[in-house]
Design a protein around this motif. Structure first.
Motif, short mmCIF file in Angstrom:
data_model
loop_
_atom_site.label_atom_id
_atom_site.label_comp_id
_atom_site.label_asym_id
_atom_site.label_seq_id
_atom_site.Cartn_x
_atom_site.Cartn_y
_atom_site.Cartn_z
N ARG A 25 2.72 2.48 -3.35
CA ARG A 25 1.95 3.37 -4.43
C ARG A 25 2.13 4.84 -4.41
O ARG A 25 2.19 5.33 -3.34
CB ARG A 25 0.67 2.79 -4.28
CG ARG A 25 0.24 1.52 -4.59
CD ARG A 25 -1.24 1.09 -4.78
NE ARG A 25 -1.45 -0.47 -4.88
CZ ARG A 25 -1.53 -0.87 -6.10
NH1 ARG A 25 -1.39 -0.20 -7.27
NH2 ARG A 25 -1.57 -2.21 -6.23
N THR A 27 0.69 8.23 -3.98
CA THR A 27 -0.59 8.82 -3.37
C THR A 27 -1.31 9.69 -3.88
O THR A 27 -0.83 10.53 -4.77
CB THR A 27 0.12 9.23 -1.78
OG1 THR A 27 0.93 10.57 -2.27
CG2 THR A 27 0.88 8.03 -1.32
N MET A 48 -13.58 0.15 -1.54
CA MET A 48 -12.27 0.20 -1.17
C MET A 48 -11.97 -1.05 -0.21
O MET A 48 -10.84 -1.28 -0.56
CB MET A 48 -12.09 1.50 -0.36
CG MET A 48 -12.19 2.78 -1.40
SD MET A 48 -12.04 4.38 -0.53
CE MET A 48 -10.21 4.62 -0.16
N CYS A 91 -8.41 -0.46 -3.59
CA CYS A 91 -7.92 0.69 -4.25
C CYS A 91 -7.85 2.00 -3.65
O CYS A 91 -8.16 1.83 -2.22
CB CYS A 91 -8.95 0.86 -5.38
SG CYS A 91 -10.47 1.54 -4.51
N THR A 92 -7.14 3.12 -3.97
CA THR A 92 -6.69 4.24 -3.10
C THR A 92 -7.75 5.32 -3.17
O THR A 92 -8.09 5.99 -2.45
CB THR A 92 -5.65 4.74 -3.73
OG1 THR A 92 -4.54 3.97 -3.58
CG2 THR A 92 -5.16 6.15 -2.92
N GLN A 111 0.72 -1.27 -0.14
CA GLN A 111 -0.13 0.06 -0.10
C GLN A 111 1.01 1.24 0.13
O GLN A 111 0.61 2.16 -0.67
CB GLN A 111 -0.87 -0.13 1.35
CG GLN A 111 -2.22 -0.73 1.00
CD GLN A 111 -3.03 -0.25 -0.16
OE1 GLN A 111 -3.48 0.74 0.21
NE2 GLN A 111 -3.02 -1.19 -1.08
N THR A 112 1.91 1.27 0.81
CA THR A 112 2.67 2.47 0.99
C THR A 112 3.61 2.74 -0.12
O THR A 112 4.10 3.91 -0.44
CB THR A 112 3.47 2.66 2.38
OG1 THR A 112 4.37 1.12 2.41
CG2 THR A 112 2.79 2.56 3.68
N LEU A 162 -1.36 4.60 -8.82
CA LEU A 162 -2.64 4.81 -7.73
C LEU A 162 -3.60 4.31 -8.59
O LEU A 162 -3.90 4.61 -9.54
CB LEU A 162 -2.65 6.31 -7.71
CG LEU A 162 -3.64 6.85 -6.73
CD1 LEU A 162 -3.16 8.13 -5.94
CD2 LEU A 162 -4.99 7.09 -7.29
#
Ligand code: KIV
Length: 275
Positions: free
Chosen positions: A9, A11, A109, A114-115, A6-7, A84
């Motif tokens: 990606r 932002t 989500m 997904c972001t 997650q981190t 993203l």
């Protein structure tokens, strides 16, 4: 999915900060293999509801369900680590109320990882955009030609060619920016208006058929790869995969009909020997 994934990606604040800077590269994406190919080269992958027409042969996007969007978005998430990923909320999943939009958006989500979400509509969706962003759902807005309004509009047509349309479209752009959207898609919009909006609002504009004046661009991937026999006029085809696929299938059919199995002879030979 790990925290690390997650981190790693791109932002939402990074995209937001690209206003007026290096243009933001976006493409639609609907499945895992293409997500893997795109991942290092685009900033944003949109799992667009255009997949109803592109992947499923629907006439419009109106028949697309939230479940279908979730399935395709899960595939795109599995195929990517860096870009993203934005899920496009389908017709009927968010318009009724901010609460319903939040419930469906939060589900999307949670189930995909997904972001962010994209929703169509300008001033009329501003309170929903505010409600979602205040509660942890980043929103990409979408104004101008909004395909989910196809039946009301009676077809698809470029917006803003007539100056009388400008005040409403400028108000839409201002409203979604003010409400907290981190970016806004300008679809099918006359260049002078897209340029004016881009200069006036504080968030990045992402153009599709709306001129190079925008802060970024998006295309439907299948259109730019030459898979759509009738692409929109503004699309540049960077490859011609439609004819390439057809030529490959013709060769394959010829091999099958002539009992030729190139590359597989050795496999059969080894099996025979080991018996
Ligand atoms: O659904 C989609 O692919 C879209 C883009 C064309 C912006 O909304």
């Amino acid at each position: 999915m790990s925290v690390h994934d997650q981190t790693a990606r791109i932002t939402v604040p990074q995209i937001r900060a690209r206003k007026g800077g290096t243009p933001i590269v976006c493409l639609t994406c609907y499945h895992a293999h293409t997500a893997r190919l795109l991942d290092n080269h685009v900033d944003v992958m949109l799992v667009g509801d255009s997949l109803g027409m592109v992947m499923h042969g629907m006439e419009t996007t109106l028949g697309v369900s939230l479940e279908l969007m979730i399935l395709h978005c899960q595939a795109v998430m599995r195929g990517s680590r860096r870009a993203l990923v934005v899920l496009d909320m389908p017709f009927g999943s968010y318009e009724e109320s901010a609460e319903i939009a939040f419930r469906n958006g939060a589900r999307a989500m949670k189930e995909t990882g997904c972001t962010a979400l994209k929703i169509e509509g300008g001033a009329r969706m501003a309170s929903t955009i505010h409600y979602l962003t205040e509660r942890g759902i980043p929103v990409m807005a979408h104004i101008g030609l909004t395909p989910q309004m196809v039946q009301v509009m009676g077809g698809f047509r470029t917006t803003g060619r007539d100056a009388s349309e400008w005040p409403a479209l400028e108000a839409d752009a201002a409203a979604v920016a003010e409400a907290g959207a981190f970016a806004v898609v300008l679809e099918g919009m006359a260049e002078p208006l897209a340029a004016k909006i881009t200069a006036r609002i504080a968030i990045p504009t992402i153009g599709i058929g709306a001129s190079p004046q925008c802060d970024g661009q998006i295309l439907v991937m299948e259109d730019m790869l030459g898979l759509n026999p009738h692409p929109p006029r503004f699309v540049r085809e960077y490859a011609h995969l439609g004819p390439a696929i057809e030529a490959a299938v013709v060769k394959y059919a010829d091999d099958v009909r002539n009992r030729r199995f190139p590359g597989q002879e050795n496999v059969y030979a080894m099996r025979k020997q080991s018996k």
